[in-house]
Design a protein around this motif. Structure first.
Motif, PDB file in Angstrom:
ATOM      1  N   ARG A  67      -9.194  -0.382   9.292  1.00 47.54           N
ATOM      2  CA  ARG A  67      -8.199  -1.329   9.818  1.00 47.54           C
ATOM      3  C   ARG A  67      -7.829  -2.398   8.795  1.00 47.54           C
ATOM      4  NH1 ARG A  67     -11.046  -0.967  14.964  1.00 47.54           N
ATOM      5  NH2 ARG A  67     -12.196  -2.813  14.349  1.00 47.54           N
ATOM      6  N   ALA A  70      -4.515  -2.414   3.545  1.00 46.07           N
ATOM      7  CA  ALA A  70      -3.125  -2.890   3.555  1.00 46.07           C
ATOM      8  C   ALA A  70      -2.187  -1.773   4.014  1.00 46.07           C
ATOM      9  CB  ALA A  70      -2.719  -3.373   2.168  1.00 46.07           C
ATOM     10  N   TRP A  71      -1.143  -2.139   4.737  1.00 46.86           N
ATOM     11  CA  TRP A  71      -0.226  -1.171   5.338  1.00 46.86           C
ATOM     12  C   TRP A  71       0.380  -0.227   4.309  1.00 46.86           C
ATOM     13  CZ3 TRP A  71       4.768  -0.829   3.778  1.00 46.86           C
ATOM     14  CH2 TRP A  71       5.273  -1.911   3.055  1.00 46.86           C
ATOM     15  N   TRP A  72       0.715  -0.744   3.130  1.00 44.58           N
ATOM     16  CA  TRP A  72       1.409   0.083   2.143  1.00 44.58           C
ATOM     17  C   TRP A  72       0.502   1.150   1.541  1.00 44.58           C
ATOM     18  CZ3 TRP A  72      -0.421   0.040  -2.802  1.00 44.58           C
ATOM     19  CH2 TRP A  72      -1.223  -1.050  -3.170  1.00 44.58           C
ATOM     20  N   TRP A  74      -1.154   3.196   3.163  1.00 43.39           N
ATOM     21  CA  TRP A  74      -1.095   4.357   4.059  1.00 43.39           C
ATOM     22  C   TRP A  74       0.166   5.195   3.817  1.00 43.39           C
ATOM     23  CZ3 TRP A  74      -5.201   5.482   7.097  1.00 43.39           C
ATOM     24  CH2 TRP A  74      -6.123   4.467   7.328  1.00 43.39           C
TER      25      TRP A  74
END
Length: 148
Positions: A67, A70-72, A74
């Motif tokens: 969790r 960092a979003w990027w 993924w």
């Protein structure tokens, strides 16, 4: 080991070319490019799960660790999906040689920019005259292949 890695990099190019044809034929068989992409990714996932089961020695990261990513970070899977789906759509129309020339040119330009700025965690390798010449030669080669 270095030469083995060079061989593996070459084999990536060979398998990408083969993958383009296989996925194009899968599209013809299913009459659906998105379903063909899903099938391609599912078979890849199964292969990766087998490799994970056979060769992985590291423990699975915790949910908290996952969790906190960092979003990027993924986006790799989305980039792969874009690649597979786009190839399935266009390879039959432009042919594998044209497709791969343009892919390689895009990879080289992106790679030089990523190196120059140190994006996505890479070490900085500034653009220099040799790299610019390499890009120019690749672009000339792309132009020659596309012109035919």
């Amino acid at each position: 080991m270095y030469y083995f890695f060079l061989l593996l990099a070459f084999l990536i190019g060979v398998t990408n070319t083969f993958q383009s044809g296989v996925n194009s034929q899968l599209r013809l068989a299913t009459q659906n490019p998105i379903l063909s992409s899903i099938i391609s990714f599912v078979t890849g996932l199964v292969g990766l799960l087998v490799c994970y089961a056979l060769f992985n020695k590291a423990p699975m990261p915790s949910w908290d660790t996952l969790r906190s990513i960092a979003w990027w970070k993924w986006l790799g899977g989305a980039c792969g999906a874009f690649y597979v789906l786009t190839v399935i759509f266009i390879v039959k129309d432009i042919g594998p040689a044209n497709l791969l020339c343009l892919i390689i040119a895009g990879q080289l330009v992106a790679g030089v920019l990523i190196d120059h700025f140190g994006w996505v965690g890479f070490a900085v390798h500034p653009i220099n005259a040799w790299r610019v010449l390499g890009i120019a030669l690749i672009m000339g080669g792309v132009w020659l292949v596309l012109k035919n």
